[in-house]
Design a protein around this motif. Structure first.
Motif, PDB file in Angstrom:
ATOM      1  N   GLN A 153       0.774  -1.112   0.143  1.00 12.30           N
ATOM      2  CA  GLN A 153      -0.129   0.108   0.657  1.00 12.30           C
ATOM      3  C   GLN A 153       0.914   1.480  -0.090  1.00 12.30           C
ATOM      4  N   PRO A 154       1.578   1.439  -1.143  1.00  8.91           N
ATOM      5  CA  PRO A 154       2.756   2.947  -1.080  1.00  8.91           C
ATOM      6  C   PRO A 154       1.118   4.128  -1.201  1.00  8.91           C
ATOM      7  N   HIS A 155       1.365   4.958  -1.108  1.00  3.75           N
ATOM      8  CA  HIS A 155       0.191   5.926  -1.387  1.00  3.75           C
ATOM      9  C   HIS A 155       0.651   6.910  -2.356  1.00  3.75           C
ATOM     10  N   VAL A 156       1.952   6.601  -3.285  1.00  8.10           N
ATOM     11  CA  VAL A 156       1.746   6.860  -5.001  1.00  8.10           C
ATOM     12  C   VAL A 156       3.127   5.785  -5.675  1.00  8.10           C
ATOM     13  N   LEU A 157       1.915   5.014  -7.260  1.00 12.60           N
ATOM     14  CA  LEU A 157       2.209   4.323  -7.581  1.00 12.60           C
ATOM     15  C   LEU A 157       3.620   4.872  -9.388  1.00 12.60           C
ATOM     16  N   ASN A 158       4.804   5.227  -9.474  1.00 14.75           N
ATOM     17  CA  ASN A 158       4.508   6.436 -10.071  1.00 14.75           C
ATOM     18  C   ASN A 158       6.066   4.678 -11.142  1.00 14.75           C
ATOM     19  N   HIS A 159       5.628   5.194 -12.356  1.00 11.65           N
ATOM     20  CA  HIS A 159       6.042   4.227 -13.935  1.00 11.65           C
ATOM     21  C   HIS A 159       6.409   5.007 -14.657  1.00 11.65           C
ATOM     22  N   ASN A 160       7.497   5.529 -14.805  1.00  9.69           N
ATOM     23  CA  ASN A 160       7.984   6.185 -15.997  1.00  9.69           C
ATOM     24  C   ASN A 160       7.615   6.234 -18.152  1.00  9.69           C
ATOM     25  N   MET A 161       7.485   6.305 -18.384  1.00  4.95           N
ATOM     26  CA  MET A 161       7.725   6.169 -19.755  1.00  4.95           C
ATOM     27  C   MET A 161       8.429   6.435 -20.521  1.00  4.95           C
ATOM     28  N   GLU A 162       8.965   7.502 -19.674  1.00  6.45           N
ATOM     29  CA  GLU A 162      10.491   8.053 -20.809  1.00  6.45           C
ATOM     30  C   GLU A 162      10.686   8.599 -21.462  1.00  6.45           C
ATOM     31  N   VAL A 163       9.408   8.576 -22.592  1.00  2.00           N
ATOM     32  CA  VAL A 163       9.894   9.037 -24.251  1.00  2.00           C
ATOM     33  C   VAL A 163       9.054   8.209 -24.923  1.00  2.00           C
ATOM     34  N   THR A 164       8.557   9.069 -25.135  1.00  2.00           N
ATOM     35  CA  THR A 164       6.401   8.865 -26.950  1.00  2.00           C
ATOM     36  C   THR A 164       7.127   7.251 -27.351  1.00  2.00           C
ATOM     37  N   ARG A 165       6.305   6.753 -28.299  1.00  2.00           N
ATOM     38  CA  ARG A 165       6.257   5.844 -28.536  1.00  2.00           C
ATOM     39  C   ARG A 165       7.606   5.418 -29.605  1.00  2.00           C
ATOM     40  N   GLU A 166       7.294   6.772 -30.596  1.00  2.00           N
ATOM     41  CA  GLU A 166       8.333   6.315 -31.605  1.00  2.00           C
ATOM     42  C   GLU A 166       9.295   6.567 -31.215  1.00  2.00           C
ATOM     43  N   LEU A 167      10.528   6.602 -29.934  1.00  2.00           N
ATOM     44  CA  LEU A 167      11.354   6.839 -29.782  1.00  2.00           C
ATOM     45  C   LEU A 167      11.749   5.753 -29.203  1.00  2.00           C
ATOM     46  N   PHE A 168      10.916   5.045 -28.618  1.00  2.00           N
ATOM     47  CA  PHE A 168      10.706   3.994 -27.481  1.00  2.00           C
ATOM     48  C   PHE A 168      11.616   3.036 -27.499  1.00  2.00           C
ATOM     49  N   ALA A 169      12.227   2.663 -28.895  1.00  2.00           N
ATOM     50  CA  ALA A 169      12.636   1.075 -29.240  1.00  2.00           C
ATOM     51  C   ALA A 169      14.338   1.658 -28.926  1.00  2.00           C
ATOM     52  N   ASP A 170      14.453   2.816 -29.606  1.00  2.00           N
ATOM     53  CA  ASP A 170      15.908   3.413 -29.806  1.00  2.00           C
ATOM     54  C   ASP A 170      16.534   4.103 -28.420  1.00  2.00           C
ATOM     55  N   GLU A 189      -6.196   0.037 -12.099  1.00  2.00           N
ATOM     56  CA  GLU A 189      -7.533  -0.970 -11.991  1.00  2.00           C
ATOM     57  C   GLU A 189      -7.776  -2.026 -10.606  1.00  2.00           C
ATOM     58  N   SER A 190      -5.968  -1.337  -9.882  1.00  2.00           N
ATOM     59  CA  SER A 190      -6.084  -2.537  -8.883  1.00  2.00           C
ATOM     60  C   SER A 190      -7.256  -2.129  -7.674  1.00  2.00           C
ATOM     61  N   ARG A 191      -7.962  -1.331  -7.582  1.00  2.00           N
ATOM     62  CA  ARG A 191      -9.068  -1.058  -6.738  1.00  2.00           C
ATOM     63  C   ARG A 191      -8.620  -0.745  -5.311  1.00  2.00           C
ATOM     64  N   ARG A 192      -7.509  -0.255  -5.420  1.00  2.00           N
ATOM     65  CA  ARG A 192      -6.540  -0.032  -4.094  1.00  2.00           C
ATOM     66  C   ARG A 192      -6.503   1.390  -3.968  1.00  2.00           C
ATOM     67  N   PRO A 193      -6.059   1.982  -3.072  1.00  2.00           N
ATOM     68  CA  PRO A 193      -5.977   3.331  -2.621  1.00  2.00           C
ATOM     69  C   PRO A 193      -4.877   4.215  -2.660  1.00  2.00           C
ATOM     70  N   VAL A 194      -4.500   3.770  -4.197  1.00  2.00           N
ATOM     71  CA  VAL A 194      -3.075   4.443  -4.437  1.00  2.00           C
ATOM     72  C   VAL A 194      -2.610   4.857  -6.017  1.00  2.00           C
ATOM     73  N   ILE A 195      -3.173   5.893  -5.639  1.00  2.00           N
ATOM     74  CA  ILE A 195      -2.571   7.692  -6.915  1.00  2.00           C
ATOM     75  C   ILE A 195      -1.250   6.903  -8.409  1.00  2.00           C
ATOM     76  N   THR A 196      -2.471   6.409  -9.192  1.00  2.00           N
ATOM     77  CA  THR A 196      -0.891   6.258 -10.681  1.00  2.00           C
ATOM     78  C   THR A 196      -0.938   7.320 -11.261  1.00  2.00           C
ATOM     79  N   LYS A 197       0.541   7.086 -10.891  1.00  2.00           N
ATOM     80  CA  LYS A 197       1.668   8.337 -11.832  1.00  2.00           C
ATOM     81  C   LYS A 197       2.654   7.732 -12.935  1.00  2.00           C
TER      82      LYS A 197
END
Length: 281
Positions: A153-170, A189-197
């Motif tokens: 139960q973290p308050h916020v769960l962050n996972h960075n995309m970092e870059v756009t799709r067009e540059l992701f593979a490179d 969609e986990s129904r947990r009280p966590v902010i997705t970032k």
């Protein structure tokens, strides 16, 4: 060759007493901060305010993304005493909000999920009332590993995309754009009280259409909070800066994101994923 930075990206060198004290504390407790490892431009400001984003599971990453200054190689075994030392640092700094991230540990069966959960549990026990934000790797798409972190139960769960799709593979050859979006969607969609970032950088050669498409994809994944910052090339061996966006252009992208339903959006040349995280949580 490194490009000359525009005036709005120039920040004073960190040399305050608080900065030196935080550096000393991290060294004494054998802890790492992503502020130092990734050469964050806000390091001085955050250290002056007595805060830091802690980097767990060592300082060597198993991936080698072309924009990142964190060193890569074969990491050391997991240090089981790290959560307790982290809690000691948090108490010493008097923090009420903590951001924990890690290098990517593809060498571990769970990608380091158990250690994230242990850090959250120890902080909750040792520093009651302290809120915890975690900035996690993609865990190679392991849904059980993600659930291990969410159960703590973290308050916020962050996972960075970092870059756009067009540059992701490179730029992120060992990552996967769809896998990262799926992690954010499952969290929401986990129904947990966590902010997705999530967060991403611009200035690497992406198109405006690519930026807007990424905003659409994150909104569709029910991501609630977003950061957008300027990419700064750490060294001549890293991916070059293609262009510097003005503060006015960042404001335009902030408005575009808000129109898509994000609850909070922080956008600006010096913004990083953990920048003033407590204020915006």
């Amino acid at each position: 060759m490194l490009q000359r930075k525009p005036d709005w990206l120039k920040v004073p060198l960190p040399n305050s007493r608080a900065f030196i004290e935080v550096q000393g504390l991290l060294a004494r407790l054998d802890l790492h901060s992503v502020c130092q490892e990734a050469r964050c431009p806000n390091m001085g400001e955050c250290f002056r305010s007595g805060t830091a984003t802690f980097l767990i599971l060592g300082s060597l990453c198993t991936r080698n993304c072309r924009y990142c200054n964190v060193r890569h190689g074969q990491p050391a075994p997991v240090d089981e005493s790290e959560p307790e030392r982290l809690a000691e640092a948090v108490k010493s700094l008097g923090l009420h909000y903590v951001v924990i991230t890690s290098v990517t540990r593809d060498d571990l069966p769970d990608g380091g999920a158990r250690m994230f959960a242990r850090c959250i549990d120890v902080l909750r026990r040792e520093v009651p009332g302290c809120r915890v934000e975690v900035l996690i790797p993609d865990l190679q798409g392991d849904h059980v590993a993600l659930e291990t972190i969410l159960e703590s139960q973290p308050h916020v769960l962050n996972h960075n995309m970092e870059v756009t799709r067009e540059l992701f593979a490179d730029l992120r050859p060992l990552g996967d754009y769809t896998r990262s979006l799926e992690l954010l969607r499952r969290t929401a969609e986990s129904r947990r009280p966590v902010i997705t970032k999530s967060g991403f950088m611009i200035g690497l050669g992406e198109t405006r259409a690519g930026i807007l498409s990424l905003l659409d994809d994150l909104a569709a994944a029910s991501c609630a909070s977003l950061t957008i910052g300027q990419y700064l090339q750490p060294s001549v061996s890293h991916w070059p800066v293609v262009n510097f966006y003005t503060p006015e252009e960042f404001e335009e992208f902030r408005r575009e994101a808000l129109q898509r339903g994000f609850r909070t959006v922080v956008a600006g040349p010096l913004v990083r994923s953990s920048y003033r995280a407590a204020e915006h949580a």
